[in-house]
Design a protein around this motif. Structure first.
Motif, short mmCIF file in Angstrom:
data_model
loop_
_atom_site.label_atom_id
_atom_site.label_comp_id
_atom_site.label_asym_id
_atom_site.label_seq_id
_atom_site.Cartn_x
_atom_site.Cartn_y
_atom_site.Cartn_z
N ILE A 72 -9.11 -13.49 15.65
CA ILE A 72 -8.39 -13.21 14.41
C ILE A 72 -7.33 -12.14 14.61
CG2 ILE A 72 -10.12 -11.54 13.63
CD1 ILE A 72 -8.13 -13.98 11.42
N PHE A 73 -7.58 -11.21 15.54
CA PHE A 73 -6.59 -10.18 15.88
C PHE A 73 -5.98 -10.45 17.25
CE2 PHE A 73 -9.68 -7.42 13.30
CZ PHE A 73 -9.09 -7.79 12.10
N SER A 74 -5.90 -11.72 17.60
CA SER A 74 -5.33 -12.22 18.85
C SER A 74 -6.31 -12.11 20.01
CB SER A 74 -4.01 -11.52 19.19
OG SER A 74 -3.40 -12.13 20.30
N LEU A 75 -6.87 -10.92 20.23
CA LEU A 75 -7.85 -10.71 21.30
C LEU A 75 -9.19 -10.34 20.68
CD1 LEU A 75 -5.66 -8.58 23.75
CD2 LEU A 75 -6.09 -11.05 23.84
N SER A 76 -10.28 -10.85 21.23
CA SER A 76 -11.59 -10.64 20.61
C SER A 76 -12.05 -9.20 20.63
CB SER A 76 -12.64 -11.53 21.30
OG SER A 76 -12.76 -11.17 22.67
N ASP A 77 -11.48 -8.38 21.55
CA ASP A 77 -11.88 -6.97 21.59
C ASP A 77 -10.90 -6.06 20.85
OD1 ASP A 77 -9.84 -7.22 23.41
OD2 ASP A 77 -10.80 -6.04 24.99
N SER A 78 -10.00 -6.66 20.07
CA SER A 78 -9.11 -5.86 19.23
C SER A 78 -9.88 -5.32 18.02
CB SER A 78 -7.93 -6.69 18.74
OG SER A 78 -7.06 -7.03 19.80
N ILE A 79 -9.44 -4.19 17.51
CA ILE A 79 -10.05 -3.59 16.32
C ILE A 79 -8.98 -3.46 15.24
CG2 ILE A 79 -11.13 -1.51 15.37
CD1 ILE A 79 -12.38 -1.02 18.09
N GLY A 80 -9.33 -3.86 14.03
CA GLY A 80 -8.44 -3.70 12.89
C GLY A 80 -8.80 -2.44 12.13
N TYR A 81 -7.79 -1.62 11.79
CA TYR A 81 -8.01 -0.36 11.09
C TYR A 81 -7.35 -0.42 9.71
CZ TYR A 81 -9.31 1.53 15.66
OH TYR A 81 -9.93 1.77 16.87
N LEU A 82 -8.11 -0.05 8.69
CA LEU A 82 -7.59 -0.03 7.32
C LEU A 82 -7.48 1.42 6.85
CD1 LEU A 82 -6.77 -1.36 4.64
CD2 LEU A 82 -9.21 -1.47 4.07
N PHE A 83 -6.25 1.82 6.47
CA PHE A 83 -6.00 3.12 5.88
C PHE A 83 -5.50 2.89 4.45
CE2 PHE A 83 -6.23 4.31 10.22
CZ PHE A 83 -6.39 5.69 10.30
N LEU A 84 -6.00 3.69 3.50
CA LEU A 84 -5.61 3.54 2.10
C LEU A 84 -4.62 4.62 1.71
CD1 LEU A 84 -9.06 2.72 0.45
CD2 LEU A 84 -7.35 1.15 1.40
N ASN A 85 -3.66 4.22 0.88
CA ASN A 85 -2.65 5.15 0.39
C ASN A 85 -3.30 6.11 -0.60
OD1 ASN A 85 -0.40 6.42 -0.65
ND2 ASN A 85 0.82 4.56 -0.79
N LYS A 86 -3.16 7.41 -0.37
CA LYS A 86 -3.73 8.40 -1.28
C LYS A 86 -3.06 8.33 -2.65
CE LYS A 86 -4.72 11.53 2.57
NZ LYS A 86 -4.37 12.83 3.23
N ASN A 87 -1.83 7.84 -2.69
CA ASN A 87 -1.10 7.65 -3.95
C ASN A 87 -0.90 6.15 -4.16
OD1 ASN A 87 -0.60 10.56 -4.34
ND2 ASN A 87 0.72 10.32 -2.55
N TYR A 88 -2.02 5.45 -4.26
CA TYR A 88 -2.02 3.99 -4.25
C TYR A 88 -1.16 3.40 -5.37
CZ TYR A 88 -5.32 4.52 -8.08
OH TYR A 88 -5.90 4.88 -9.26
N ASN A 89 -0.61 2.24 -5.06
CA ASN A 89 0.01 1.39 -6.08
C ASN A 89 -0.07 -0.04 -5.57
OD1 ASN A 89 2.59 0.64 -4.59
ND2 ASN A 89 2.79 2.88 -4.61
#
Length: 214
Positions: A185-202
């Motif tokens: 799903i991220f091209s390579l099976s040992d890739s890691i996806g990181y999610l960062f959230l906006n502190k001032n979300y919209n």
């Protein structure tokens, strides 16, 4: 502390924190396309009530955070979703090769060419990722955690200063934790996806999602 995430099968339309499954993106929001015109694929569905409770956030109640990514079965796309601190990489991602959308729940929906079988988040062990507390002579004996986790701090994130001061770390997802057939799903099976959230979300900038391959 950060907490390990493990997974179990769940219905594709379940409103639980999960990988894959159907989107609840309302019909008044266009299905996200990347700059090349490709339909993005839903990789994460996260109820805001779950995020507020787990991470002590203050996101709108009874909303969803939907994370989409470029995904291709036959073409190379890793460079489109990877960010290691280079400003041009981040600018490229923010053009729409991944999207993080905050929205109310609509009817179940999928306009991607792919539907990842849903996997519900289950909390595992607490993780101590603070290697500063470890004696240098013991580092070689430590197995650094490289799987999926939520909260506090990421593991294996390359280059600590990513220029994401307006964002806070939410979770990381290991590509190999996706169901069979989607380990790439991220091209390579040992890739890691990181999610960062906006502190001032919209709605237009709820967060940023990118991958790294260590």
């Amino acid at each position: 502390m950060s907490v390990e995430i493990i997974f179990k099968d769940v219905e594709n339309e379940s409103i639980v924190p999960r990988l894959g499954g159907y989107s609840f993106l309302p019909e008044n929001i266009d299905w996200p396309l990347n700059p090349n015109g490709d339909k993005l694929t839903l990789v994460l569905c996260l109820p805001t009530d779950f995020l507020n409770k787990t991470l002590d956030l203050n996101l709108p109640k009874k909303h969803l955070l939907s994370v989409f990514s470029t995904y291709k079965k036959d073409d190379y796309f890793l460079d489109l979703i990877t960010f290691h601190g280079d400003k041009e990489e981040l600018k490229n991602i923010k053009k729409g090769f991944t999207r993080v959308l905050l929205h109310e729940a609509g009817d179940i929906r999928n306009e991607s060419d792919f539907l990842i079988p849903a996997q519900e988040f289950i909390f595992g062990d607490e993780l101590n990722l603070d290697l500063e507390e470890v004696d240098e002579k013991d580092l070689d004996d430590i197995e650094i955690y490289c799987g999926s986790l939520i909260g506090n701090k990421p593991s294996l994130l390359q280059i600590e200063n990513l220029g994401l001061d307006d964002y806070q770390f939410c979770l990381q997802i290991y590509g190999g934790d996706f169901p069979k057939g989607f380990h790439d799903i991220f091209s390579l099976s040992d890739s890691i996806g990181y999610l960062f959230l906006n502190k001032n979300y919209n709605q237009n900038d709820a967060g940023v999602f990118f991958t790294q391959c260590t």
